[in-house]
Write a protein that holds these residues in place. Sequence first.
Motif, PDB file in Angstrom:
ATOM      1  N   SER A 165      -4.106  -5.439   4.103  1.00  0.00           N
ATOM      2  CA  SER A 165      -3.879  -6.469   5.124  1.00  0.00           C
ATOM      3  C   SER A 165      -3.056  -7.629   4.563  1.00  0.00           C
ATOM      4  O   SER A 165      -2.340  -8.298   5.308  1.00  0.00           O
ATOM      5  CB  SER A 165      -5.207  -6.971   5.702  1.00  0.00           C
ATOM      6  N   LEU A 166      -3.144  -7.861   3.254  1.00  0.00           N
ATOM      7  CA  LEU A 166      -2.349  -8.921   2.628  1.00  0.00           C
ATOM      8  C   LEU A 166      -0.859  -8.587   2.620  1.00  0.00           C
ATOM      9  O   LEU A 166      -0.011  -9.468   2.427  1.00  0.00           O
ATOM     10  CB  LEU A 166      -2.835  -9.179   1.199  1.00  0.00           C
ATOM     11  N   MET A 167      -0.515  -7.322   2.817  1.00  0.00           N
ATOM     12  CA  MET A 167       0.881  -6.891   2.839  1.00  0.00           C
ATOM     13  C   MET A 167       1.531  -7.082   4.208  1.00  0.00           C
ATOM     14  O   MET A 167       2.758  -7.049   4.319  1.00  0.00           O
ATOM     15  CB  MET A 167       0.991  -5.413   2.428  1.00  0.00           C
ATOM     16  N   LEU A 168       0.735  -7.280   5.252  1.00  0.00           N
ATOM     17  CA  LEU A 168       1.262  -7.378   6.618  1.00  0.00           C
ATOM     18  C   LEU A 168       2.413  -8.374   6.767  1.00  0.00           C
ATOM     19  O   LEU A 168       3.448  -8.025   7.352  1.00  0.00           O
ATOM     20  CB  LEU A 168       0.140  -7.720   7.606  1.00  0.00           C
ATOM     21  N   PRO A 169       2.309  -9.600   6.254  1.00  0.00           N
ATOM     22  CA  PRO A 169       3.405 -10.553   6.470  1.00  0.00           C
ATOM     23  C   PRO A 169       4.718 -10.163   5.788  1.00  0.00           C
ATOM     24  O   PRO A 169       5.772 -10.703   6.103  1.00  0.00           O
ATOM     25  CB  PRO A 169       2.893 -11.868   5.878  1.00  0.00           C
ATOM     26  N   HIS A 170       4.660  -9.225   4.857  1.00  0.00           N
ATOM     27  CA  HIS A 170       5.853  -8.839   4.095  1.00  0.00           C
ATOM     28  C   HIS A 170       6.639  -7.706   4.758  1.00  0.00           C
ATOM     29  O   HIS A 170       7.760  -7.422   4.347  1.00  0.00           O
ATOM     30  CB  HIS A 170       5.456  -8.472   2.664  1.00  0.00           C
ATOM     31  N   HIS A 171       6.051  -7.063   5.767  1.00  0.00           N
ATOM     32  CA  HIS A 171       6.698  -5.998   6.536  1.00  0.00           C
ATOM     33  C   HIS A 171       7.361  -4.944   5.649  1.00  0.00           C
ATOM     34  O   HIS A 171       8.550  -4.636   5.794  1.00  0.00           O
ATOM     35  CB  HIS A 171       7.732  -6.588   7.503  1.00  0.00           C
ATOM     36  N   PRO A 172       6.614  -4.363   4.718  1.00  0.00           N
ATOM     37  CA  PRO A 172       7.228  -3.348   3.850  1.00  0.00           C
ATOM     38  C   PRO A 172       7.532  -2.070   4.632  1.00  0.00           C
ATOM     39  O   PRO A 172       6.889  -1.775   5.637  1.00  0.00           O
ATOM     40  CB  PRO A 172       6.149  -3.099   2.797  1.00  0.00           C
ATOM     41  N   ASP A 173       8.520  -1.324   4.139  1.00  0.00           N
ATOM     42  CA  ASP A 173       8.795  -0.001   4.698  1.00  0.00           C
ATOM     43  C   ASP A 173       7.754   1.003   4.215  1.00  0.00           C
ATOM     44  O   ASP A 173       7.514   2.024   4.862  1.00  0.00           O
ATOM     45  CB  ASP A 173      10.179   0.488   4.261  1.00  0.00           C
ATOM     46  N   LEU A 174       7.157   0.693   3.064  1.00  0.00           N
ATOM     47  CA  LEU A 174       6.188   1.586   2.428  1.00  0.00           C
ATOM     48  C   LEU A 174       5.345   0.773   1.460  1.00  0.00           C
ATOM     49  O   LEU A 174       5.874  -0.103   0.777  1.00  0.00           O
ATOM     50  CB  LEU A 174       6.926   2.685   1.660  1.00  0.00           C
ATOM     51  N   VAL A 175       4.058   1.067   1.405  1.00  0.00           N
ATOM     52  CA  VAL A 175       3.187   0.509   0.370  1.00  0.00           C
ATOM     53  C   VAL A 175       2.714   1.677  -0.482  1.00  0.00           C
ATOM     54  O   VAL A 175       2.153   2.652   0.025  1.00  0.00           O
ATOM     55  CB  VAL A 175       1.971  -0.253   0.944  1.00  0.00           C
ATOM     56  N   ILE A 176       2.978   1.578  -1.779  1.00  0.00           N
ATOM     57  CA  ILE A 176       2.488   2.575  -2.724  1.00  0.00           C
ATOM     58  C   ILE A 176       1.252   1.991  -3.385  1.00  0.00           C
ATOM     59  O   ILE A 176       1.263   0.849  -3.850  1.00  0.00           O
ATOM     60  CB  ILE A 176       3.555   2.933  -3.771  1.00  0.00           C
ATOM     61  N   VAL A 177       0.195   2.780  -3.415  1.00  0.00           N
ATOM     62  CA  VAL A 177      -1.071   2.369  -3.991  1.00  0.00           C
ATOM     63  C   VAL A 177      -1.283   3.189  -5.252  1.00  0.00           C
ATOM     64  O   VAL A 177      -1.389   4.412  -5.189  1.00  0.00           O
ATOM     65  CB  VAL A 177      -2.223   2.582  -2.984  1.00  0.00           C
ATOM     66  N   GLU A 178      -1.326   2.510  -6.390  1.00  0.00           N
ATOM     67  CA  GLU A 178      -1.569   3.195  -7.661  1.00  0.00           C
ATOM     68  C   GLU A 178      -3.050   3.095  -7.981  1.00  0.00           C
ATOM     69  O   GLU A 178      -3.593   2.006  -8.123  1.00  0.00           O
ATOM     70  CB  GLU A 178      -0.748   2.587  -8.795  1.00  0.00           C
ATOM     71  N   GLY A 179      -3.690   4.231  -8.088  1.00  0.00           N
ATOM     72  CA  GLY A 179      -5.133   4.246  -8.311  1.00  0.00           C
ATOM     73  C   GLY A 179      -5.847   4.448  -6.984  1.00  0.00           C
ATOM     74  O   GLY A 179      -5.320   5.065  -6.075  1.00  0.00           O
ATOM     75  N   PHE A 180      -7.054   3.931  -6.863  1.00  0.00           N
ATOM     76  CA  PHE A 180      -7.850   4.051  -5.632  1.00  0.00           C
ATOM     77  C   PHE A 180      -7.961   5.521  -5.205  1.00  0.00           C
ATOM     78  O   PHE A 180      -7.802   5.855  -4.036  1.00  0.00           O
ATOM     79  CB  PHE A 180      -7.255   3.210  -4.498  1.00  0.00           C
ATOM     80  N   LYS A 181      -8.213   6.414  -6.192  1.00  0.00           N
ATOM     81  CA  LYS A 181      -8.240   7.856  -5.928  1.00  0.00           C
ATOM     82  C   LYS A 181      -9.197   8.260  -4.808  1.00  0.00           C
ATOM     83  O   LYS A 181      -8.938   9.208  -4.095  1.00  0.00           O
ATOM     84  CB  LYS A 181      -8.635   8.616  -7.202  1.00  0.00           C
ATOM     85  N   ALA A 182     -10.317   7.546  -4.659  1.00  0.00           N
ATOM     86  CA  ALA A 182     -11.335   7.961  -3.705  1.00  0.00           C
ATOM     87  C   ALA A 182     -11.043   7.520  -2.270  1.00  0.00           C
ATOM     88  O   ALA A 182     -11.700   7.980  -1.339  1.00  0.00           O
ATOM     89  CB  ALA A 182     -12.700   7.414  -4.135  1.00  0.00           C
ATOM     90  N   TRP A 183     -10.070   6.651  -2.065  1.00  0.00           N
ATOM     91  CA  TRP A 183      -9.807   6.129  -0.724  1.00  0.00           C
ATOM     92  C   TRP A 183      -9.098   7.164   0.147  1.00  0.00           C
ATOM     93  O   TRP A 183      -8.286   7.948  -0.341  1.00  0.00           O
ATOM     94  CB  TRP A 183      -8.991   4.847  -0.813  1.00  0.00           C
ATOM     95  N   PRO A 184      -9.386   7.144   1.456  1.00  0.00           N
ATOM     96  CA  PRO A 184      -8.796   8.114   2.385  1.00  0.00           C
ATOM     97  C   PRO A 184      -7.380   7.718   2.802  1.00  0.00           C
ATOM     98  O   PRO A 184      -7.145   7.247   3.918  1.00  0.00           O
ATOM     99  CB  PRO A 184      -9.763   8.080   3.568  1.00  0.00           C
ATOM    100  N   ILE A 185      -6.440   7.919   1.897  1.00  0.00           N
ATOM    101  CA  ILE A 185      -5.036   7.642   2.186  1.00  0.00           C
ATOM    102  C   ILE A 185      -4.211   8.844   1.742  1.00  0.00           C
ATOM    103  O   ILE A 185      -4.601   9.554   0.814  1.00  0.00           O
ATOM    104  CB  ILE A 185      -4.532   6.354   1.484  1.00  0.00           C
ATOM    105  N   PRO A 186      -3.082   9.083   2.396  1.00  0.00           N
ATOM    106  CA  PRO A 186      -2.209  10.160   1.939  1.00  0.00           C
ATOM    107  C   PRO A 186      -1.825   9.927   0.477  1.00  0.00           C
ATOM    108  O   PRO A 186      -1.611   8.787   0.065  1.00  0.00           O
ATOM    109  CB  PRO A 186      -0.990  10.047   2.856  1.00  0.00           C
TER     110      PRO A 186
END
Length: 182
Positions: free
Chosen positions: A97-118
């Motif tokens: 949610s902290l990324m919302l104001p930055h309007h990225p084309d993509l957010v890459i998440v390094e780590g957080f293996k257990a989270w339900p994300i592609p």
Amino acid sequence: MSDALRCPFPVLGVAAWSGTGKTTLLEQLLPLLRDKGLSVAVIKHAHHQFDVDQPGKDSYKLRRAGAAPMLIASRQRFAMMQETPGQAEPDLAHLLSLMLPHHPDLVIVEGFKAWPIPKLVLYRDGIGDPAILSDQWAQAAALVSEPPVTLAPSVARLDLNNCEEIARWVSEWADQQRRTLA
């Protein structure tokens, strides 16, 4: 954490065991994605205590004195430090949610293996549990040799040593996700 996180931008996890080369790959991948016209934000999980502030600096002193959050800014950059006492693990949904104001084309998440994300799963023989390749959220697997487990038919197989190929896949995946979100 069984439901997928909902965001107005594509989110792709880069999941691998420590020592596989996540950060090294991202260092090579980010300029290639930028060259493809993508604005890419990154959220990195740290398994240890860290400090971006230096003892003795004013921002460090103010944060230690109780500023919550502490934001320091200059013409070149800004950084916000927020203490999170009692928090067992960072909340990825909040961080996204902290990324919302930055309007990225993509957010890459390094780590957080257990989270339900592609996820783009990286694997090297002998490093960690190969079961990571069977993650239900895996979209692609980057490897240097034959996978030790059978990949799901929907999982794209990539060469971990071919950053151009990985950048092409990430760019195409992000484009497809943005069309789906529109």
